[in-house]
Enzyme design. Structure first.
Site: not given
Lengths: 681, 681
Positions: A346, A349, A355-356, A438, A466-467, A482, A491
């Site tokens: 993390y 990234f 990116k953010y 998350e 889990d979404m 993301e 992914e």
């Protein structure tokens, strides 16, 4: 002495010089080092000796005076030069055997003296199979000595593209005039041995860019730079023409060394010991060392120019600095859905500020777009006919000026997108209610800590789970994620978002809104060889995340798979694409080692993320390209069609890719049924 | 009922007929068998049902009325026919998935019913990758059911040779019009699975011979013969045009079955049970059995004609009879030098009358030639100047009219060449003294027995030992050997004769005097697949002695290595040859699986032995050709160059071959340093 102290461009810090023959190797090396060069390329056998054959047709034995015998302590600084008369592909059988024996004998002598490499001047015309076979035979022995095949960079099939597409002169013929095709013939016969590399002779007149470019994908070990290529500047010093400067800088970027050739014998000789200048003792950080007197010989002047050129490249950008250590390094893609990422991952990234920033801009644009739509809806409610009750059209009536905008961040990790959402809300002047979903319990702990430290308790709700299964407490106006991989969907962003889009209120927005993967045939001997080194089927059927560096694109990329969110009901995420890279006019023959994959994503409106070379988001480093190998590389003649078939396959528990080349040769389907690689659902 | 009782042509004894759809499979089969056919090709799903899709875009479930359900006891006599509307390579993604699912569903249903094969009508145009991939997926399952891809025999690139050599339409494109290229695409994607075969649709107008010939090398399982191809003869019966008769006879020779298609539905139906003729009880050698009444339906008439055609081939020659059991059977070459042959092996070779007749003729010719030379020498001695003492020129003065001619038979085995020598001596009216040299102690015992039984004690001396080391009691005038292998020199004849030529007096004669090997690129999926079935590198780099049958030559052969005896001092038997098969105009695209090797030998004068197809010694069967495989087959477009490099390598203890393809693709060197195969010295 290295050309310079720059370490950011790999191993291109050494320069060598070709010397004449001397059995007194120690003196030869002393002179070389005094001029600044790091190593000498010296004939293994006295060229004046020529091809001596006994009355019985056998090679005359070599005497100590005939051969180069470097002192053991300097063996690593001498590269042996094989006699250029050796040509084992002569038609006459006895000559052929004599030349083979001569080649083997010189290589064996070089290996016996522990030289690191031998330069092998391949004849410029005629067949090369016996030369190649003799090299292959050497590589199957015990010596690790590298073999550097000399190929003239200027010898191309250019201007004969038309004839090269006719069957009789297609690349691969051992009689081919194209230097690259001759090299391709040698290394193919040598079964792509990594012990066999190439050194390019730089001509006075450089070939077209596409003929230079394909060499970036090859194991070029050095450039042979003849002094005749230099011009003399107004001050009388040797310099290179602009085109040659550019060429050297390109190859320096790929870690390729330079070997100066063709200096007059005298200039590479040190002055006689009587006439030397004063020696200087330099006390630096490395402790005191003795420098030789400055030699103003021609060789020294050339070295100084090369040294100047080597130091010239601009300091590299931050992104490039980050990537340096990953160049041509094969990584199996992450599986953030199946595995829980480590905190360190993390961390890396989250460093990608670009990116953010893009995400924050996208969320801001989405908030503003919603606001405009609400205003328009309100205006129509006020001025037009009254609206029926309940949901209507794409406008969500609950979101008036006052009610907060609900943002779900799915796959929130340690919270960077939560932060981006809150900042976007502040900039838009909107109250936002953020749900951070998350599944990684470790990241959830960090998320709670972030919320507490930022005093976001009223704005942010952390949902652990889990979404794809979680029941949302309310519906989302904006769904932010993301989940993209190097190949876009690899992914499993499509599968995750299909599951998560239940959270979205009708007319809600997904960020990203859409993404497309791209594929491009490439030549890349380095990474292909690295995958092959595992010696199994699995590694030749696995896509790798790789910062490709020593590679050459063989055609413009084509779009492959597209996904957009939210989708219609019951989306099917299996895909198939047939890609015909047919517009390759002006292309040079090259060896296809597989395919590079990229993606372009639309976050919202015109806010995008891209890893595609021509549209790459500046300074973004979260994604490297992906590399799909071919289990056997395929020679592609100049201008030929390249056709690829690729499947995205899905089953209950996994997703995987399969691929096959259809043109110019048909391969079997790679990774059939995901036997070598898959992503777990 | 099989077409006939001939068993000499492999498995082509069955004929099938394509029927309409019927859920009542038992009745369908009854009718088929009554007409004489061995099996039925029946639609797996009612064609009238078409492509039914539910409102949700899924395939409608099949009902029992929709599908063919053969009775378990006859499952082996039904081949399932996949619906011809299925075309999984449509551009639209949803349709593509539906068609894939439909194809898989029909194949699964056929496999569930234990059918032996399913006929898969490949669409005639457009891409085929998804069709191929669905087949490949099936082969990776548990069912051993064969998949027969339908390809129109008449669909060739013929007449477009010019355009096919341009890059954009080179064979291998999945859009190719050439039927063979479409098949090549399918089986290449399927990684050459032996479960995937091909059935050829025979057109009314046949393609050129080279387009037919390449199919001999392919796994053709059946010919689909439409009734429309038949013509009606004067008596009103169906017959085939001459060209089609020839085609069928050719394919019968390769064990290919025939499936009759396109009969009107009614003709393949049995007459109603009320109108049948009387049943006949036949009492034959197989015991009594009941024959159905003779059906004079159109189907029966067609079957009778096929049956007639199948029985027509002439009885095969003795040589062909001998070879039948060895067709396409891979044998590792004998090593008679390293190993001692078994008596049985000698037995087989000694049956080859032709070979020993040729040897006897050669020895006879040599004896007469010697006689002529002696006479000429004597004449010159008498009429000309007196000769100096001792040996002179090529004439050996010891051999006057009266002294016996000394013949050494080296590698005498059980004595056939000893016999040939004695018979030749008798025919020439010369006294011969034969030395029989043999290293195999078991054969030596048999030799002694032969000498005793024939009372040859005064004519024949048996010498036990290796010809390379033995000390001869006197010098030979003629040295006779039979050490040739399938590739000429591959059983080390050169090395053995180099050792044995010490026996020869100056001017002596070696029989054979010279030999040359030949090589030819071939397409041969059967033997390549058999070698690949071992799943290791060794078997793909071993030359095999094989009576190649299902293969197709891709070019005329070229000479490779030549040896002649006696040789000059210190011969070197290493060889290298580069073979460019470049004169292939009019050739069709084909897949190269390797090379066939032959030899031609000159025994003496104009007496020869040859296994080369165009010069083959009639009725000689001692040698089958040799097959050098390519580890990966290479697609060769029509008219393209094929270039091969081959080495004969020698070391102290072994001899071996290495080979590589250089055109149209470059392969690595096969069997480098003899790692997979060598012949021991």
């Amino acid at each position: 002495m290295p050309l310079g102290s720059r370490t950011d461009f790999g191993d291109a810090k050494f320069s060598g010089v070709q010397t004449g023959f001397s059995p007194d190797a120690a003196r030869l090396l002393e002179s070389t080092f005094q001029q600044g060069f790091d190593f000498a390329v010296a004939p293994l056998v006295n060229p004046k000796r020529g091809q001596k054959v006994s009355a019985r047709g056998e090679l005359d034995p070599l005497t100590p005076q005939d051969v180069l015998t470097p002192p053991a302590e300097h063996a690593g600084q001498v590269v042996g030069l094989v006699s250029s008369w050796i040509s084992p592909d002569r038609a006459e059988a006895l000559e052929q055997r004599q030349h083979e024996a001569a080649l083997s004998r010189e290589l064996d002598w070089a290996a016996h003296n522990s030289l690191q490499a031998a330069v092998c001047p391949l004849p410029r015309t005629g067949p090369v199979s016996n030369y190649a076979r003799t090299l292959l035979q050497f590589t199957l022995g015990l010596s690790p000595m590298a073999l550097w095949v000399v190929i003239p960079l200027g010898q191309t099939e250019e201007g004969s593209i038309a004839s090269s597409s006719s069957p009789t002169s297609s690349p691969g013929s051992c009689n081919d005039v194209d230097g690259w095709s001759r090299w391709n013939h040698v290394r193919s016969l040598c079964d792509h041995s990594t012990q066999v590399g190439v050194v390019l002779e730089v001509p006075a007149s450089l070939p077209a860019p596409q003929h230079v470019r394909r060499w970036f994908a090859e194991p070029v070990k050095a450039l042979l730079l003849p002094s005749s290529v230099f011009v003399t500047n107004r001050k009388g010093f040797p310099t290179l023409p602009k085109s040659h400067q550019a060429l050297l800088l390109q190859f320096f970027g790929f870690g390729v060394q330079v070997i100066l050739t063709g200096l007059p014998e005298s200039s590479s000789e040190p002055p006689s010991s009587g006439g030397g200048g004063a020696w200087t003792v330099v006390t630096g950080s490395n402790g005191g060392r003795v420098l030789p007197p400055r030699q103003d010989s021609s060789a020294r002047q050339h070295w100084e120019y090369l040294s100047f050129l080597f130091r010239r490249p601009e300091p590299v950008a931050q992104q490039e600095q980050m990537e340096m250590g990953y160049r041509d390094f094969l990584q199996v893609p992450l599986q953030p859905l199946q595995d829980n990422l480590e905190s360190q991952t993390y961390e890396v990234f989250e460093k990608d500020v670009t990116k953010y920033t893009q995400y924050e801009e996208a969320i801001l644009a989405a908030l503003r777009a919603r606001q405009r739509r609400s205003s328009a809806a309100e205006a129509s409610t006020t001025t037009g006919s009254p609206q029926p009750n309940g949901h209507h059209g794409s406008t969500h009536p609950r979101n008036g000026e006052d009610s907060p905008v609900v943002i779900f961040v799915v796959g929130a990790g340690r919270g960077p997108l939560v932060r981006a959402s809150i900042q976007a809300g502040q900039r838009a002047g909107r109250v936002v209610q953020v749900y951070a979903v998350e599944k990684n319990p470790n990241a959830v702990i960090t998320l709670h800590r972030l919320v507490a430290s930022q005093r976001w308790e009223d704005k942010v709700t952390v949902l652990a789970g889990d979404m794809r299964a979680l029941q949302p407490p309310q519906q989302a106006d904006i769904l932010v994620s993301e989940l993209l991989g190097s190949f876009g969907d690899n992914e499993l962003s499509p599968e995750c978002l299909d599951g998560a889009q239940r959270f979205l209120a009708p007319g809600g927005i997904s960020i990203p809104a859409a993404y497309t993967s791209f594929l491009q045939p490439i030549s890349a001997s380095k990474i292909w060889s690295d995958a092959r080194a595992y010696k199994d089927v699995e590694h030749m059927e696995t896509p790798y995340v790789t910062k490709m560096h020593r590679f050459s694109a063989m055609a413009d990329s084509l779009p492959v798979f597209s996904f957009s969110h939210p989708t219609a009901a019951q989306p099917n995420n299996a895909r198939y694409a047939r890609l015909a890279f047919s517009n390759r006019s002006g292309s040079a023959a090259a060896l296809c080692h597989g395919f590079a994959g990229y993606f372009e994503a639309t976050l919202f409106g015109d806010v995008t993320l891209s890893t595609h070379p021509t549209t790459h988001t500046p300074n973004m480093f979260s994604w490297f390209p992906i590399y799909f190998p071919l289990s056997t590389p395929v020679t592609c003649p100049a201008g030929c069609d390249i056709e690829v078939h690729i499947w995205r396959c899905t089953s209950l528990h996994k997703v995987w890719y399969e691929w096959a080349l259809a043109q110019p040769q048909i391969t079997g389907v790679h990774n059939m049924l995901g036997r070598s690689y898959h992503v777990g659902l």
